[in-house]
Design a protein around this motif. Structure first.
Motif, PDB file in Angstrom:
ATOM      1  N   ALA A   2       0.823  -1.212   0.000  1.00 37.08           N
ATOM      2  CA  ALA A   2       0.000   0.000   0.000  1.00 37.08           C
ATOM      3  C   ALA A   2       0.862   1.269   0.000  1.00 37.08           C
ATOM      4  N   ARG A   3       2.148   1.137   0.338  1.00 40.09           N
ATOM      5  CA  ARG A   3       3.030   2.305   0.413  1.00 40.09           C
ATOM      6  C   ARG A   3       4.013   2.380  -0.751  1.00 40.09           C
ATOM      7  N   LEU A   4       3.894   1.441  -1.701  1.00 39.85           N
ATOM      8  CA  LEU A   4       4.762   1.433  -2.878  1.00 39.85           C
ATOM      9  C   LEU A   4       3.950   1.856  -4.095  1.00 39.85           C
ATOM     10  N   GLU A   5       4.527   2.704  -4.914  1.00 40.92           N
ATOM     11  CA  GLU A   5       3.813   3.213  -6.083  1.00 40.92           C
ATOM     12  C   GLU A   5       4.795   3.445  -7.223  1.00 40.92           C
ATOM     13  N   ILE A   6       4.453   2.949  -8.396  1.00 38.58           N
ATOM     14  CA  ILE A   6       5.281   3.190  -9.577  1.00 38.58           C
ATOM     15  C   ILE A   6       5.412   4.701  -9.768  1.00 38.58           C
ATOM     16  N   GLY A   7       6.640   5.151 -10.007  1.00 42.82           N
ATOM     17  CA  GLY A   7       6.908   6.569 -10.201  1.00 42.82           C
ATOM     18  C   GLY A   7       7.280   7.320  -8.935  1.00 42.82           C
ATOM     19  N   MET A   8       7.201   6.664  -7.776  1.00 40.49           N
ATOM     20  CA  MET A   8       7.537   7.368  -6.537  1.00 40.49           C
ATOM     21  C   MET A   8       9.040   7.643  -6.477  1.00 40.49           C
ATOM     22  N   PRO A   9       9.441   8.795  -5.913  1.00 40.47           N
ATOM     23  CA  PRO A   9      10.861   9.097  -5.774  1.00 40.47           C
ATOM     24  C   PRO A   9      11.483   8.228  -4.688  1.00 40.47           C
ATOM     25  N   VAL A  10      12.697   7.756  -4.960  1.00 43.49           N
ATOM     26  CA  VAL A  10      13.414   6.907  -4.012  1.00 43.49           C
ATOM     27  C   VAL A  10      14.867   7.358  -3.912  1.00 43.49           C
ATOM     28  N   GLU A  11      15.514   6.944  -2.820  1.00 46.42           N
ATOM     29  CA  GLU A  11      16.909   7.301  -2.584  1.00 46.42           C
ATOM     30  C   GLU A  11      17.668   6.074  -2.096  1.00 46.42           C
ATOM     31  N   LEU A  12      18.923   5.962  -2.500  1.00 41.86           N
ATOM     32  CA  LEU A  12      19.788   4.856  -2.102  1.00 41.86           C
ATOM     33  C   LEU A  12      20.123   4.920  -0.616  1.00 41.86           C
ATOM     34  N   VAL A  13      20.077   3.775   0.047  1.00 43.26           N
ATOM     35  CA  VAL A  13      20.520   3.638   1.438  1.00 43.26           C
ATOM     36  C   VAL A  13      21.280   2.325   1.562  1.00 43.26           C
ATOM     37  N   LEU A  14      22.098   2.223   2.596  1.00 38.31           N
ATOM     38  CA  LEU A  14      22.695   0.948   2.961  1.00 38.31           C
ATOM     39  C   LEU A  14      21.818   0.351   4.040  1.00 38.31           C
ATOM     40  N   THR A  15      21.517  -0.938   3.911  1.00 44.73           N
ATOM     41  CA  THR A  15      20.628  -1.594   4.858  1.00 44.73           C
ATOM     42  C   THR A  15      21.237  -2.924   5.287  1.00 44.73           C
ATOM     43  N   PRO A  16      21.046  -3.331   6.542  1.00 41.61           N
ATOM     44  CA  PRO A  16      21.585  -4.623   6.978  1.00 41.61           C
ATOM     45  C   PRO A  16      21.017  -5.765   6.128  1.00 41.61           C
ATOM     46  N   PHE A  17      21.904  -6.669   5.734  1.00 38.21           N
ATOM     47  CA  PHE A  17      21.527  -7.813   4.905  1.00 38.21           C
ATOM     48  C   PHE A  17      21.632  -9.116   5.693  1.00 38.21           C
ATOM     49  N   ARG A  18      22.740  -9.258   6.423  1.00 42.63           N
ATOM     50  CA  ARG A  18      22.981 -10.439   7.243  1.00 42.63           C
ATOM     51  C   ARG A  18      24.055 -10.079   8.263  1.00 42.63           C
ATOM     52  N   ASP A  19      24.314 -10.992   9.172  1.00 46.31           N
ATOM     53  CA  ASP A  19      25.424 -10.824  10.110  1.00 46.31           C
ATOM     54  C   ASP A  19      26.584 -11.695   9.657  1.00 46.31           C
ATOM     55  N   ASP A  20      27.810 -11.220   9.882  1.00 44.22           N
ATOM     56  CA  ASP A  20      28.976 -12.032   9.545  1.00 44.22           C
ATOM     57  C   ASP A  20      29.208 -13.078  10.637  1.00 44.22           C
ATOM     58  N   GLU A  21      30.291 -13.841  10.513  1.00 42.46           N
ATOM     59  CA  GLU A  21      30.569 -14.916  11.460  1.00 42.46           C
ATOM     60  C   GLU A  21      30.834 -14.425  12.880  1.00 42.46           C
ATOM     61  N   PHE A  22      31.082 -13.113  13.038  1.00 42.80           N
ATOM     62  CA  PHE A  22      31.311 -12.538  14.363  1.00 42.80           C
ATOM     63  C   PHE A  22      30.084 -11.805  14.903  1.00 42.80           C
ATOM     64  N   GLY A  23      28.994 -11.841  14.151  1.00 44.30           N
ATOM     65  CA  GLY A  23      27.769 -11.182  14.580  1.00 44.30           C
ATOM     66  C   GLY A  23      27.655  -9.726  14.174  1.00 44.30           C
ATOM     67  N   TRP A  24      28.604  -9.233  13.362  1.00 48.24           N
ATOM     68  CA  TRP A  24      28.558  -7.851  12.896  1.00 48.24           C
ATOM     69  C   TRP A  24      27.685  -7.747  11.650  1.00 48.24           C
ATOM     70  N   PRO A  25      26.904  -6.667  11.513  1.00 52.16           N
ATOM     71  CA  PRO A  25      26.044  -6.539  10.332  1.00 52.16           C
ATOM     72  C   PRO A  25      26.843  -6.301   9.052  1.00 52.16           C
ATOM     73  N   VAL A  26      26.383  -6.958   7.991  1.00 51.00           N
ATOM     74  CA  VAL A  26      26.912  -6.757   6.646  1.00 51.00           C
ATOM     75  C   VAL A  26      25.790  -6.087   5.861  1.00 51.00           C
ATOM     76  N   HIS A  27      26.112  -4.977   5.191  1.00 52.77           N
ATOM     77  CA  HIS A  27      25.090  -4.164   4.526  1.00 52.77           C
ATOM     78  C   HIS A  27      25.053  -4.399   3.019  1.00 52.77           C
ATOM     79  N   THR A  28      23.890  -4.180   2.446  1.00 51.62           N
ATOM     80  CA  THR A  28      23.700  -4.170   1.012  1.00 51.62           C
ATOM     81  C   THR A  28      22.994  -2.876   0.651  1.00 51.62           C
ATOM     82  N   PHE A  29      22.764  -2.669  -0.633  1.00 51.94           N
ATOM     83  CA  PHE A  29      22.072  -1.452  -1.043  1.00 51.94           C
ATOM     84  C   PHE A  29      20.584  -1.709  -1.176  1.00 51.94           C
TER      85      PHE A  29
END
Length: 140
Positions: free
Chosen positions: A106-133
């Motif tokens: 309900a909050r997604l719409e074709i044509g809406m403006p968006v901006e790049l962010v880094l977001t957590p994807f998974r944790d590494d073997e030490f429990g630290w977050p690994v980010h993706t775009f």
């Protein structure tokens, strides 16, 4: 590391004065953009590729919500949560497939403006977050 955060692949990113950007390339012969950065042009026989930061903002070209657990080997140990995915048009450059921060249709719409962010994807073997775009909706 980009912006002080671990990423899935540092070769995908570059730092700019406005924050992290995707690292792409532009053909010096025909002007075609690519992501990720490439050494040859997919549009013409050119090999004069120039590395460029891609636009951090664009418009949502199309989208869907991944509402079911992917088949192995893509399943993880954590409980599955649906996520948005879409194509984002970066003005004058190209379409890039990316995760979307928003998962509510309900909050997604074709044509809406968006901006790049880094977001957590998974944790590494030490429990630290690994980010993706990903892209997040912004006010027009």
């Amino acid at each position: 590391m980009i912006d002080g955060r671990r990423t899935v692949d540092d070769a995908l990113f570059t730092e700019t004065p406005d924050g992290p950007a995707l690292r792409g390339s532009r053909c010096a012969d025909c002007g075609a953009h690519t992501f990720p950065a490439q050494s040859g042009c997919p549009r013409c026989p050119g090999t004069s590729m120039v590395e460029v930061p891609l636009s951090r903002t664009g418009t949502l070209w199309t989208w869907t919500v991944q509402g079911f657990t992917p088949k192995p080997p893509y399943t993880g140990e954590a409980a599955y949560e649906p996520y948005g995915v879409g194509y984002v048009e970066l003005p004058g450059q190209l379409l890039v497939e990316a995760r979307l921060v928003e998962t509510d249709p309900a909050r997604l719409e074709i044509g809406m403006p968006v901006e790049l962010v880094l977001t957590p994807f998974r944790d590494d073997e030490f429990g630290w977050p690994v980010h993706t775009f990903a892209f997040v909706g912004v006010e027009a």
